[in-house]
Motif scaffolding. Sequence first.
Motif, PDB file in Angstrom:
ATOM      1  N   ALA A  88       0.805  -1.209   0.000  1.00  0.00           N
ATOM      2  CA  ALA A  88       0.000   0.000   0.000  1.00  0.00           C
ATOM      3  C   ALA A  88       0.841   1.263   0.000  1.00  0.00           C
ATOM      4  CB  ALA A  88      -0.963  -0.003   1.183  1.00  0.00           C
ATOM      5  N   LEU A  89       1.817   1.357   0.898  1.00  0.00           N
ATOM      6  CA  LEU A  89       2.606   2.585   0.964  1.00  0.00           C
ATOM      7  C   LEU A  89       3.425   2.814  -0.297  1.00  0.00           C
ATOM      8  CD1 LEU A  89       3.694   2.603   4.715  1.00  0.00           C
ATOM      9  CD2 LEU A  89       1.879   3.912   3.607  1.00  0.00           C
ATOM     10  N   PRO A  90       4.192   1.818  -0.794  1.00  0.00           N
ATOM     11  CA  PRO A  90       4.880   2.034  -2.084  1.00  0.00           C
ATOM     12  C   PRO A  90       3.906   2.315  -3.229  1.00  0.00           C
ATOM     13  CG  PRO A  90       5.818   0.153  -0.942  1.00  0.00           C
ATOM     14  CD  PRO A  90       4.573   0.529  -0.193  1.00  0.00           C
ATOM     15  N   GLY A  91       2.744   1.645  -3.217  1.00  0.00           N
ATOM     16  CA  GLY A  91       1.768   1.879  -4.278  1.00  0.00           C
ATOM     17  C   GLY A  91       1.211   3.284  -4.250  1.00  0.00           C
ATOM     18  N   LEU A  92       0.985   3.815  -3.062  1.00  0.00           N
ATOM     19  CA  LEU A  92       0.472   5.169  -2.934  1.00  0.00           C
ATOM     20  C   LEU A  92       1.500   6.197  -3.399  1.00  0.00           C
ATOM     21  CD1 LEU A  92      -1.965   6.830  -1.957  1.00  0.00           C
ATOM     22  CD2 LEU A  92      -0.874   6.927   0.301  1.00  0.00           C
ATOM     23  N   VAL A  93       2.763   5.975  -3.032  1.00  0.00           N
ATOM     24  CA  VAL A  93       3.822   6.885  -3.479  1.00  0.00           C
ATOM     25  C   VAL A  93       3.963   6.815  -4.993  1.00  0.00           C
ATOM     26  CG1 VAL A  93       6.285   7.403  -3.368  1.00  0.00           C
ATOM     27  CG2 VAL A  93       5.062   6.790  -1.290  1.00  0.00           C
ATOM     28  N   LEU A  94       3.884   5.614  -5.565  1.00  0.00           N
ATOM     29  CA  LEU A  94       3.964   5.465  -7.014  1.00  0.00           C
ATOM     30  C   LEU A  94       2.827   6.216  -7.697  1.00  0.00           C
ATOM     31  CD1 LEU A  94       5.244   4.179  -9.517  1.00  0.00           C
ATOM     32  CD2 LEU A  94       3.835   2.149  -9.097  1.00  0.00           C
ATOM     33  N   ALA A  95       1.625   6.141  -7.149  1.00  0.00           N
ATOM     34  CA  ALA A  95       0.481   6.873  -7.718  1.00  0.00           C
ATOM     35  C   ALA A  95       0.744   8.371  -7.701  1.00  0.00           C
ATOM     36  CB  ALA A  95      -0.790   6.546  -6.943  1.00  0.00           C
ATOM     37  N   LEU A  96       1.309   8.860  -6.603  1.00  0.00           N
ATOM     38  CA  LEU A  96       1.620  10.288  -6.494  1.00  0.00           C
ATOM     39  C   LEU A  96       2.656  10.699  -7.539  1.00  0.00           C
ATOM     40  CD1 LEU A  96       1.432  13.015  -5.030  1.00  0.00           C
ATOM     41  CD2 LEU A  96       3.156  12.174  -3.421  1.00  0.00           C
ATOM     42  N   LEU A  97       3.687   9.889  -7.719  1.00  0.00           N
ATOM     43  CA  LEU A  97       4.722  10.217  -8.688  1.00  0.00           C
ATOM     44  C   LEU A  97       4.180  10.185 -10.114  1.00  0.00           C
ATOM     45  CD1 LEU A  97       7.752   8.263  -7.157  1.00  0.00           C
ATOM     46  CD2 LEU A  97       7.363  10.729  -7.127  1.00  0.00           C
ATOM     47  N   ARG A  98       3.296   9.229 -10.384  1.00  0.00           N
ATOM     48  CA  ARG A  98       2.700   9.172 -11.729  1.00  0.00           C
ATOM     49  C   ARG A  98       1.798  10.376 -11.975  1.00  0.00           C
ATOM     50  NH1 ARG A  98       1.488   2.633 -11.886  1.00  0.00           N
ATOM     51  NH2 ARG A  98       3.334   2.089 -13.123  1.00  0.00           N
ATOM     52  N   TRP A  99       1.060  10.792 -10.963  1.00  0.00           N
ATOM     53  CA  TRP A  99       0.226  11.991 -11.108  1.00  0.00           C
ATOM     54  C   TRP A  99       1.096  13.209 -11.402  1.00  0.00           C
ATOM     55  CZ3 TRP A  99       0.060  16.057  -7.315  1.00  0.00           C
ATOM     56  CH2 TRP A  99      -0.836  17.078  -7.626  1.00  0.00           C
ATOM     57  N   ARG A 100       2.205  13.358 -10.660  1.00  0.00           N
ATOM     58  CA  ARG A 100       3.119  14.483 -10.890  1.00  0.00           C
ATOM     59  C   ARG A 100       3.718  14.414 -12.281  1.00  0.00           C
ATOM     60  NH1 ARG A 100       7.374  14.852  -6.177  1.00  0.00           N
ATOM     61  NH2 ARG A 100       8.088  16.530  -7.559  1.00  0.00           N
ATOM     62  N   LEU A 101       4.072  13.206 -12.736  1.00  0.00           N
ATOM     63  CA  LEU A 101       4.617  13.049 -14.083  1.00  0.00           C
ATOM     64  C   LEU A 101       3.611  13.505 -15.129  1.00  0.00           C
ATOM     65  CD1 LEU A 101       6.810  11.797 -16.046  1.00  0.00           C
ATOM     66  CD2 LEU A 101       5.368   9.747 -16.005  1.00  0.00           C
ATOM     67  N   SER A 102       2.341  13.130 -14.956  1.00  0.00           N
ATOM     68  CA  SER A 102       1.318  13.511 -15.935  1.00  0.00           C
ATOM     69  C   SER A 102       1.116  15.017 -15.953  1.00  0.00           C
ATOM     70  CB  SER A 102      -0.001  12.796 -15.626  1.00  0.00           C
ATOM     71  OG  SER A 102      -0.691  13.377 -14.532  1.00  0.00           O
ATOM     72  N   ARG A 103       1.191  15.658 -14.790  1.00  0.00           N
ATOM     73  CA  ARG A 103       1.055  17.117 -14.732  1.00  0.00           C
ATOM     74  C   ARG A 103       2.227  17.784 -15.461  1.00  0.00           C
ATOM     75  NH1 ARG A 103      -2.102  19.289 -10.590  1.00  0.00           N
ATOM     76  NH2 ARG A 103      -1.442  21.281 -11.485  1.00  0.00           N
ATOM     77  N   ARG A 104       3.436  17.260 -15.246  1.00  0.00           N
ATOM     78  CA  ARG A 104       4.604  17.834 -15.927  1.00  0.00           C
ATOM     79  C   ARG A 104       4.490  17.644 -17.439  1.00  0.00           C
ATOM     80  NH1 ARG A 104       9.788  15.954 -17.381  1.00  0.00           N
ATOM     81  NH2 ARG A 104       9.421  13.918 -16.436  1.00  0.00           N
ATOM     82  N   ALA A 105       4.031  16.458 -17.851  1.00  0.00           N
ATOM     83  CA  ALA A 105       3.863  16.200 -19.282  1.00  0.00           C
ATOM     84  C   ALA A 105       2.840  17.150 -19.896  1.00  0.00           C
ATOM     85  CB  ALA A 105       3.445  14.751 -19.501  1.00  0.00           C
ATOM     86  N   ARG A 106       1.746  17.420 -19.175  1.00  0.00           N
ATOM     87  CA  ARG A 106       0.737  18.333 -19.705  1.00  0.00           C
ATOM     88  C   ARG A 106       1.268  19.750 -19.798  1.00  0.00           C
ATOM     89  NH1 ARG A 106      -2.224  17.769 -23.243  1.00  0.00           N
ATOM     90  NH2 ARG A 106      -3.115  15.882 -22.308  1.00  0.00           N
ATOM     91  N   ARG A 107       2.048  20.177 -18.814  1.00  0.00           N
ATOM     92  CA  ARG A 107       2.642  21.522 -18.886  1.00  0.00           C
ATOM     93  C   ARG A 107       3.553  21.642 -20.100  1.00  0.00           C
ATOM     94  NH1 ARG A 107       3.083  20.901 -13.177  1.00  0.00           N
ATOM     95  NH2 ARG A 107       5.277  20.306 -13.379  1.00  0.00           N
TER      96      ARG A 107
END
Length: 234
Positions: A88-107
């Motif tokens: 759960a904890l690694p999965g949650l951190v991975l989700a956060l990093l993927r969300w940040r990656l998608s935001r950077r890609a959109r910018r």
Amino acid sequence: MSIGVLHHTMSRTGRIVVIAGIDGAGKSTVVASLAARLETTQRVARVSGGKPQAAWLERLRLGLRRASPEDGMGRSQSRPRTRIIRDALPGLVLALLRWRLSRRARRLALAGVTVVADRWPTLEHGKMDGPKIARDQPGLNGAILRLLARWELALYRRIEPADIAFFLVVNESTAIQRNAERVKAGKESAEDIKRRYRENLAYRPIAQRVERIDNSGTLAEVLALLERNLEPGR
């Protein structure tokens, strides 16, 4: 239309272009070739939506799995506390990093950059690049685990959709053969590829448009298909 004029037909406006598919589908080769062609005429950024999203997170995940208690058959026990620490904890951190990656890609895309992504998240539980914690819902045990599962899914729902995702498709034997030919540390076994192939053959990346592309032929053939789908107005 000739492959050699690929760069003349591409849109010059920024967008997120994803190359997705199961292991052994040829994603890395297609990503490198497509990005190289686009770079001759426009600004291009390459990103990866898979894992690991950070080296420290992958070390943590592997360390937690090695430290997890096992049953008599060598399988990690699935008690809620074990799952919180191990998954759960690694999965949650991975989700956060993927969300940040998608935001950077959109910018980057809004700034006129064509973002070429190797893999991209999906909302489908238990699939490759999708949420992991919530795969057992509604049978999750433990309030903390259920809470972390909701947080993880909320992050995936906030991920920026790609403008177009090309899902590369090959048959199972081709995927196994290509995986065997890859030079990669900790490479998946043939049995791993078979299992992942059957579990992930039809998943859908988070994207405005998904095109399934047969990649069982030559690189030139798949690039021709990408060319037609990336023409302005398509």
